[in-house]
Design an enzyme around this catalytic site. Structure first.
Site, PDB file in Angstrom:
ATOM      1  N   CYS A  19       8.485 -12.611  -0.643  1.00  0.00           N
ATOM      2  CA  CYS A  19       9.092 -11.455   0.015  1.00  0.00           C
ATOM      3  C   CYS A  19       8.094 -10.536   0.723  1.00  0.00           C
ATOM      4  CB  CYS A  19       9.936 -10.673  -0.992  1.00  0.00           C
ATOM      5  SG  CYS A  19      11.248  -9.695  -0.189  1.00  0.00           S
ATOM      6  N   LYS A  48      18.846  -4.921   9.519  1.00  0.00           N
ATOM      7  CA  LYS A  48      17.836  -5.607   8.718  1.00  0.00           C
ATOM      8  C   LYS A  48      17.677  -7.074   9.143  1.00  0.00           C
ATOM      9  CE  LYS A  48      15.044  -5.313   5.091  1.00  0.00           C
ATOM     10  NZ  LYS A  48      15.600  -4.929   3.787  1.00  0.00           N
ATOM     11  N   TYR A  69       8.569   2.001  -2.587  1.00  0.00           N
ATOM     12  CA  TYR A  69       9.046   2.974  -1.608  1.00  0.00           C
ATOM     13  C   TYR A  69      10.542   2.764  -1.461  1.00  0.00           C
ATOM     14  CZ  TYR A  69       8.752  -1.164   1.409  1.00  0.00           C
ATOM     15  OH  TYR A  69       8.893  -2.433   1.924  1.00  0.00           O
ATOM     16  N   GLY A 120      42.644   7.826  -5.552  1.00  0.00           N
ATOM     17  CA  GLY A 120      43.485   8.968  -5.236  1.00  0.00           C
ATOM     18  C   GLY A 120      43.805   8.960  -3.753  1.00  0.00           C
ATOM     19  N   LYS A 158       3.027 -12.567  -6.746  1.00  0.00           N
ATOM     20  CA  LYS A 158       3.252 -11.697  -5.589  1.00  0.00           C
ATOM     21  C   LYS A 158       2.122 -10.684  -5.465  1.00  0.00           C
ATOM     22  CE  LYS A 158       6.990  -8.858  -3.612  1.00  0.00           C
ATOM     23  NZ  LYS A 158       8.343  -8.322  -3.858  1.00  0.00           N
ATOM     24  N   LYS A 169      24.519  18.046  -7.007  1.00  0.00           N
ATOM     25  CA  LYS A 169      25.789  17.317  -6.976  1.00  0.00           C
ATOM     26  C   LYS A 169      25.548  15.818  -6.787  1.00  0.00           C
ATOM     27  CE  LYS A 169      28.913  20.891  -5.149  1.00  0.00           C
ATOM     28  NZ  LYS A 169      29.894  21.202  -4.076  1.00  0.00           N
ATOM     29  N   ASP A 207      39.547   9.250   4.486  1.00  0.00           N
ATOM     30  CA  ASP A 207      38.590   8.672   3.539  1.00  0.00           C
ATOM     31  C   ASP A 207      39.293   7.829   2.480  1.00  0.00           C
ATOM     32  OD1 ASP A 207      36.281   9.927   4.698  1.00  0.00           O
ATOM     33  OD2 ASP A 207      36.933  11.789   3.804  1.00  0.00           O
ATOM     34  N   THR A 209      35.926   8.669  -3.063  1.00  0.00           N
ATOM     35  CA  THR A 209      36.209   8.473  -1.642  1.00  0.00           C
ATOM     36  C   THR A 209      35.310   9.288  -0.715  1.00  0.00           C
ATOM     37  OG1 THR A 209      37.901  10.205  -1.688  1.00  0.00           O
ATOM     38  CG2 THR A 209      38.634   7.950  -2.124  1.00  0.00           C
ATOM     39  N   GLU A 248      13.501 -14.993  -4.992  1.00  0.00           N
ATOM     40  CA  GLU A 248      12.608 -14.132  -5.769  1.00  0.00           C
ATOM     41  C   GLU A 248      13.294 -13.677  -7.067  1.00  0.00           C
ATOM     42  OE1 GLU A 248      10.066  -9.971  -5.190  1.00  0.00           O
ATOM     43  OE2 GLU A 248      11.565 -10.557  -3.698  1.00  0.00           O
ATOM     44  N   GLY A 274      44.563  11.355   3.698  1.00  0.00           N
ATOM     45  CA  GLY A 274      43.458  11.543   4.616  1.00  0.00           C
ATOM     46  C   GLY A 274      42.751  10.241   4.929  1.00  0.00           C
ATOM     47  N   GLU A 296      30.045  14.561   3.937  1.00  0.00           N
ATOM     48  CA  GLU A 296      30.466  15.515   2.911  1.00  0.00           C
ATOM     49  C   GLU A 296      29.471  15.572   1.759  1.00  0.00           C
ATOM     50  OE1 GLU A 296      35.250  14.744   3.680  1.00  0.00           O
ATOM     51  OE2 GLU A 296      34.241  13.839   1.974  1.00  0.00           O
TER      52      GLU A 296
END
Length: 566
Positions: A152, A191, A121, A303, A115, A538, A309, A410, A42, A307, A415
């Site tokens: 599709c 999927k 959506y 960075g 198509k 954010k 992540d 990261t 497609e 930790g 979070e």
């Protein structure tokens, strides 16, 4: 008998000249293997999805030039039918373009199909640019076979729940020997199995064999896994192309069976695909590799906090790009534990990458003195904690600018959901690898990488330690958040809901229902809901993330910022 070449390619959005070149190479291979038909995907000319490039006249001029180039190339490969996808102008009222399938032979367009079902959506917005095509089936005789064509979404509505029109019913009335569906179907967990179920059911219901051809590759937030397949009414899925890589394969079809090009039977297709963690790994690695390549980056910087992540981000980056192309930077502050620095050193040694050390305590102290001198009050509390994250973000961006490395952020989905991140600090970067993984999944994927490698790519000390931002003395994530196994189940229900895979949805829903049996649990769920709503601003400013689940932040979840959510 007809031979068909499935051209599962990795096109680049907007690189029409480059995409044409790849298509021509595939067509030459098709001719060499005796094919009468080569099938591309497609919008294969432009790659999916061009977005508002479709509004630019110069882009549409290049589309015209690309089609002309394909027609010219087809003259040099006489007898071969090329199935290609491209945006083309429409006539009359409505949107100016159609999402078109063209069949080209000997320099001429011998079939056009527009198509009909335009998804608008989740991550899709095709009605922004395209007008639906007419409710008709298009069939073309190639050799002794009648071939029908779909695009599709046209094949996804056989249950009749999402659109009033079902193109499969028109196709059944046309009675082709084979249906060819060209696709740009982005990948997420579950999927592959969903595609197989939907198209197997439609094939069985309408007694129509289907060849389903998909693009592959990473495009910004989305990753396409390829996994093109063929399905028969009785047998179900009988062929599957490779996942997460280009695959050009010629098949034979005799009217009732798909065979190898040589006429040999095809190997069986396993019902189960990759495990969840293997899928996440493959999706993220391809997503980063293509994002960096298409944006002109060869190296990345991360960075390294010590930790989980940052450790997982570094490990995935090494797999995608190689250790010589990945750099870590550890930036200890006055609150950083010696263990975190040591863990970063151990991690980077295990991964074989360079680690730079850039302490930030003096910078933070100097900033604090200047702040107090300028504003008459000391910098303390949350403002001081966030300053440390912002200094680190500034150092990393300065390194990125000076060395030309792509900075990887990261943050994980847990979070990001509740705003447990610092804007202009740890959210800095050009791409996030973990932004669609819940924190519990970050731990699970880290363990998976170690198990697959047969050694500690990510030191066990990092996996075992209690999560902490280390921005204040003795700080732990649980000072501000519920334990991640609790938080993640709440987030799954509030963010993804019934878009979750069935088993995951049932488990998460049951967990949250039990939690809400008492007042404290209800208050916790409401608190998390409020945190999600308050931190939309954010997420709106954060870097793109690689999507692995059915509903990811970014284009897949479009929420207002200035609104009453509760």
């Amino acid at each position: 008998m007809i031979k068909i070449t499935v051209a599962q390619l990795n096109p680049t959005i907007g690189d029409i000249e480059g995409n044409v070149a790849r298509m021509v190479d595939a067509a030459r291979q098709a001719v060499a293997e005796g094919s009468q038909l080569v099938v591309f995907t497609e919008l294969s000319l432009t790659a999916y999805y061009p977005g508002d490039l479709l509004d630019e006249p110069s882009f549409l001029q290049r589309v015209d030039q690309g089609i002309a180039a394909l027609q010219a190339a087809s003259r040099g490969l006489p007898g071969l039918h090329w199935v290609v996808g491209a945006p083309l102008p429409t006539e009359g009222p409505g949107k100016r373009l159609l999402n078109m399938l063209l069949v080209i032979k000997d320099g001429e367009v011998v079939l056009r199909y527009a198509k009909q079902l335009l998804p608008t959506y989740n991550i899709f917005d095709e009605r922004r640019h395209f007008e639906p095509g007419p409710d008709v089936a298009k069939v073309l005789r190639i050799g002794t076979m009648q071939i029908g064509f779909m695009i599709c979404e046209d094949g996804w509505n056989d249950a009749g729940t999402d659109y009033r029109i079902n193109p499969f019913e028109r196709m059944r009335d046309a009675a082709p020997d084979l249906v060819v569906s060209i696709n740009a179907s982005p990948s997420n967990i579950g999927k592959r199995e969903q595609r197989h179920q939907i198209f197997s059911a439609a094939s069985r219901r309408h007694r129509l064999p289907v060849l389903w051809v998909n693009q592959v590759g990473g495009h910004d937030q989305l990753v396409y896994d390829g996994a093109s397949f063929a399905v028969l009414p009785e047998e179900g899925v009988v062929y599957e192309a490779r996942r997460f890589t280009e695959d050009i394969r010629t098949l034979s079809f005799d009217g009732s069976r798909f065979l190898a090009a040589s006429g040999e039977p095809l190997p069986p297709v396993p019902a189960e695909g990759l495990s969840t963690m293997a899928f996440y790994r493959a999706q993220i690695v391809l997503g980063l590799r293509d994002y960096a390549r298409r944006c002109g980056f060869t190296r990345v910087v991360v960075g390294s906090s010590g930790g989980i992540d940052s450790a997982l981000t570094l490990a995935l980056a090494v797999e995608a790009l190689g250790p010589d192309q990945v750099v870590g930077v550890t930036m200890p502050s006055s609150f950083s534990s010696a263990g975190s620095v040591d863990d970063s050193v151990d991690l980077c040694r295990q991964l074989g990458i360079t680690l730079h050390t850039h302490p930030i305590a003096d910078i933070v102290s100097a900033f604090g003195r200047q702040f107090e001198a300028g504003f008459g009050q000391p910098l303390q509390g949350l403002a001081l904690e966030n300053l440390q994250a912002r200094v680190r973000g500034t150092v990393l961006m300065a390194y990125s600018n000076s060395r030309g490395h792509l900075l990887l952020t990261t943050g994980n989905k847990s979070e990001i959901s509740v705003g447990y991140c610092t804007l202009y600090g740890d959210t800095n970067g050009g791409l996030g690898l973990l932004g669609d993984l819940y924190k519990t999944e970050v731990f699970a994927l880290s363990r998976h990488l170690n198990e697959a490698a047969g050694r500690e790519l990510i030191p066990q000390a990092i996996i075992d330690k209690e999560p902490s931002a280390e921005l204040a003395p003795g700080q732990k994530d649980t000072d501000s958040l519920p334990p991640y196994p609790v938080l993640d189940e709440i987030l799954k229900v509030l963010i993804e809901g019934d878009r979750l895979p069935a088993a995951e949805h049932e488990a998460a829903s049951r967990f949250v229902e039990q939690l809400q049996q008492d007042e404290a649990g209800r208050a916790l769920v409401d608190r998390v809901r409020g945190m999600i709503a308050r931190n939309e601003y954010k997420r709106r400013q954060a870097p793109p993330i690689i999507r692995v689940r059915s509903r990811a932040f970014g284009t897949g979840r479009q929420m207002p910022i200035a609104a009453k959510h509760l």
